[in-house]
Every structure is written in C-alpha cells, then in structure tokens.
Design a protein around this motif. Structure first.
Motif, PDB file in Angstrom:
ATOM      1  N   MET A 102       0.835  -1.184   0.000  1.00  0.00           N
ATOM      2  CA  MET A 102       0.000   0.000   0.000  1.00  0.00           C
ATOM      3  C   MET A 102       0.878   1.245   0.000  1.00  0.00           C
ATOM      4  O   MET A 102       1.992   1.227   0.508  1.00  0.00           O
ATOM      5  N   SER A 103       0.330   2.328  -0.503  1.00  0.00           N
ATOM      6  CA  SER A 103       1.062   3.586  -0.550  1.00  0.00           C
ATOM      7  C   SER A 103       1.069   4.253   0.828  1.00  0.00           C
ATOM      8  O   SER A 103       0.269   3.923   1.704  1.00  0.00           O
ATOM      9  N   GLU A 104       1.974   5.219   0.986  1.00  0.00           N
ATOM     10  CA  GLU A 104       2.026   5.997   2.220  1.00  0.00           C
ATOM     11  C   GLU A 104       0.679   6.666   2.477  1.00  0.00           C
ATOM     12  O   GLU A 104       0.181   6.679   3.610  1.00  0.00           O
ATOM     13  N   LEU A 105       0.091   7.220   1.435  1.00  0.00           N
ATOM     14  CA  LEU A 105      -1.195   7.900   1.562  1.00  0.00           C
ATOM     15  C   LEU A 105      -2.274   6.938   2.057  1.00  0.00           C
ATOM     16  O   LEU A 105      -3.034   7.256   2.979  1.00  0.00           O
ATOM     17  N   GLN A 106      -2.338   5.770   1.470  1.00  0.00           N
ATOM     18  CA  GLN A 106      -3.340   4.780   1.872  1.00  0.00           C
ATOM     19  C   GLN A 106      -3.099   4.334   3.310  1.00  0.00           C
ATOM     20  O   GLN A 106      -4.049   4.215   4.097  1.00  0.00           O
ATOM     21  N   ASN A 107      -1.837   4.109   3.680  1.00  0.00           N
ATOM     22  CA  ASN A 107      -1.524   3.703   5.050  1.00  0.00           C
ATOM     23  C   ASN A 107      -1.941   4.774   6.051  1.00  0.00           C
ATOM     24  O   ASN A 107      -2.474   4.465   7.114  1.00  0.00           O
ATOM     25  N   LYS A 108      -1.699   6.052   5.716  1.00  0.00           N
ATOM     26  CA  LYS A 108      -2.103   7.137   6.611  1.00  0.00           C
ATOM     27  C   LYS A 108      -3.620   7.204   6.734  1.00  0.00           C
ATOM     28  O   LYS A 108      -4.155   7.458   7.815  1.00  0.00           O
ATOM     29  N   ALA A 109      -4.324   7.018   5.623  1.00  0.00           N
ATOM     30  CA  ALA A 109      -5.783   7.050   5.656  1.00  0.00           C
ATOM     31  C   ALA A 109      -6.335   5.930   6.540  1.00  0.00           C
ATOM     32  O   ALA A 109      -7.270   6.141   7.326  1.00  0.00           O
ATOM     33  N   GLN A 150      -2.345  16.235  -2.434  1.00  0.00           N
ATOM     34  CA  GLN A 150      -1.971  17.217  -1.421  1.00  0.00           C
ATOM     35  C   GLN A 150      -3.143  17.526  -0.504  1.00  0.00           C
ATOM     36  O   GLN A 150      -2.974  17.648   0.712  1.00  0.00           O
ATOM     37  N   ALA A 151      -4.345  17.635  -1.063  1.00  0.00           N
ATOM     38  CA  ALA A 151      -5.522  17.886  -0.231  1.00  0.00           C
ATOM     39  C   ALA A 151      -5.713  16.762   0.785  1.00  0.00           C
ATOM     40  O   ALA A 151      -6.042  17.011   1.951  1.00  0.00           O
ATOM     41  N   THR A 152      -5.478  15.538   0.355  1.00  0.00           N
ATOM     42  CA  THR A 152      -5.617  14.395   1.259  1.00  0.00           C
ATOM     43  C   THR A 152      -4.547  14.424   2.330  1.00  0.00           C
ATOM     44  O   THR A 152      -4.833  14.226   3.516  1.00  0.00           O
ATOM     45  N   TYR A 153      -3.300  14.680   1.929  1.00  0.00           N
ATOM     46  CA  TYR A 153      -2.231  14.789   2.925  1.00  0.00           C
ATOM     47  C   TYR A 153      -2.530  15.907   3.915  1.00  0.00           C
ATOM     48  O   TYR A 153      -2.292  15.758   5.116  1.00  0.00           O
ATOM     49  N   ASN A 154      -3.037  17.034   3.439  1.00  0.00           N
ATOM     50  CA  ASN A 154      -3.342  18.142   4.343  1.00  0.00           C
ATOM     51  C   ASN A 154      -4.328  17.706   5.423  1.00  0.00           C
ATOM     52  O   ASN A 154      -4.138  17.995   6.605  1.00  0.00           O
ATOM     53  N   ARG A 155      -5.378  17.006   5.022  1.00  0.00           N
ATOM     54  CA  ARG A 155      -6.374  16.529   6.004  1.00  0.00           C
ATOM     55  C   ARG A 155      -5.754  15.505   6.948  1.00  0.00           C
ATOM     56  O   ARG A 155      -5.922  15.580   8.169  1.00  0.00           O
ATOM     57  N   LEU A 156      -5.024  14.550   6.381  1.00  0.00           N
ATOM     58  CA  LEU A 156      -4.417  13.516   7.216  1.00  0.00           C
ATOM     59  C   LEU A 156      -3.401  14.112   8.180  1.00  0.00           C
ATOM     60  O   LEU A 156      -3.349  13.721   9.348  1.00  0.00           O
ATOM     61  N   ASP A 157      -2.601  15.048   7.710  1.00  0.00           N
ATOM     62  CA  ASP A 157      -1.573  15.644   8.567  1.00  0.00           C
ATOM     63  C   ASP A 157      -2.195  16.435   9.710  1.00  0.00           C
ATOM     64  O   ASP A 157      -1.695  16.408  10.833  1.00  0.00           O
ATOM     65  N   VAL A 158      -3.297  17.129   9.445  1.00  0.00           N
ATOM     66  CA  VAL A 158      -3.985  17.843  10.514  1.00  0.00           C
ATOM     67  C   VAL A 158      -4.535  16.845  11.531  1.00  0.00           C
ATOM     68  O   VAL A 158      -4.348  16.987  12.734  1.00  0.00           O
ATOM     69  N   GLU A 159      -5.203  15.821  11.033  1.00  0.00           N
ATOM     70  CA  GLU A 159      -5.837  14.837  11.926  1.00  0.00           C
ATOM     71  C   GLU A 159      -4.817  13.992  12.675  1.00  0.00           C
ATOM     72  O   GLU A 159      -5.041  13.628  13.828  1.00  0.00           O
ATOM     73  N   LEU A 160      -3.709  13.664  12.007  1.00  0.00           N
ATOM     74  CA  LEU A 160      -2.693  12.796  12.628  1.00  0.00           C
ATOM     75  C   LEU A 160      -1.583  13.603  13.294  1.00  0.00           C
ATOM     76  O   LEU A 160      -0.670  13.025  13.873  1.00  0.00           O
ATOM     77  N   GLY A 161      -1.625  14.936  13.163  1.00  0.00           N
ATOM     78  CA  GLY A 161      -0.634  15.774  13.819  1.00  0.00           C
ATOM     79  C   GLY A 161       0.745  15.743  13.207  1.00  0.00           C
ATOM     80  O   GLY A 161       1.741  15.847  13.904  1.00  0.00           O
ATOM     81  N   ASN A 162       0.823  15.584  11.869  1.00  0.00           N
ATOM     82  CA  ASN A 162       2.111  15.540  11.180  1.00  0.00           C
ATOM     83  C   ASN A 162       2.105  16.554  10.052  1.00  0.00           C
ATOM     84  O   ASN A 162       1.554  16.293   8.990  1.00  0.00           O
TER      85      ASN A 162
END
Length: 105
Positions: free
Chosen positions: A1-8, A88-100
């Motif tokens: 899985m990709s980094e994005l998918q793992n973060k999600a 990038q929009a997905t990373y922005n949401r994930l980073d806010v929610e996951l604190g990264n």
C-alpha cells in the motif's frame, strides 16, 4: 500500500477502532457519506441524486477494483476542475488529523 493509503487507514483506525474485523461491506455507508459530501460540494442537488440512484439500480455491478478506479478517476477530474491537487488535499487533512505537518502547504 502507498504511504497515503496507510495514513488514511491509520486515521480511520484512530477514529473508529480496529478495522480488522470489518467486512468490505461495512465501508458502504462511510464511503457513501463522503461521496454525497462531494456531490453537494460540487453543486449537485437532491433531484440529480435521486435520478442517479434510480438509474443506477439497474446497472451491472462492477468488480471492486474497477469501481475504485472509476472513483479515483472522477476524484482526479473534480480536483482538476477545482484547481486542487487531490493528493496534497488528502495529505493536508491527514496531517492535521494525525498531527504531522510534513506534507502540509
């Protein structure tokens, strides 16, 4: 899985608990809620939604991989038309929610 998918998946696990006991069909309602959010955010209305649901009931069912591909293609087009980098929009949401804040811009 990709980094994005793992973060999600990490975010979903944090919000919902262990996902390992879920069936794929357990994701129908959360997915549909997100798709409806996008439908209305893009300017869709109730009448168009009702027509789509009625017309789609008689359509052939796709394999999951084909349906996922169709969703990603439509996300790419919707993002393009709104001048949004969907990753990038997905990373922005994930980073806010996951604190990264690593990917946030």
């Amino acid at each position: 899985m990709s980094e994005l998918q793992n973060k999600a998946v990490t975010l979903a696990t944090q919000e919902e608990g262990d996902l390992s006991s879920q069936l794929p069909s357990d994701r129908c309602a959360p997915f549909l809620r997100s798709a409806l959010d996008l439908h209305f955010a893009l300017g869709g209305d109730d009448e168009a939604l009702d027509a789509l649901v009625h017309a789609h009931r008689s359509a052939d069912r796709l394999r999951v991989d084909a349906a996922v591909a169709n969703v990603v293609i439509e996300l790419a087009v919707a993002s393009h038309l709104n001048d949004i980098d969907m990753v990038q929009a997905t990373y922005n949401r994930l980073d806010v929610e996951l604190g990264n804040p690593r990917h946030s811009k």
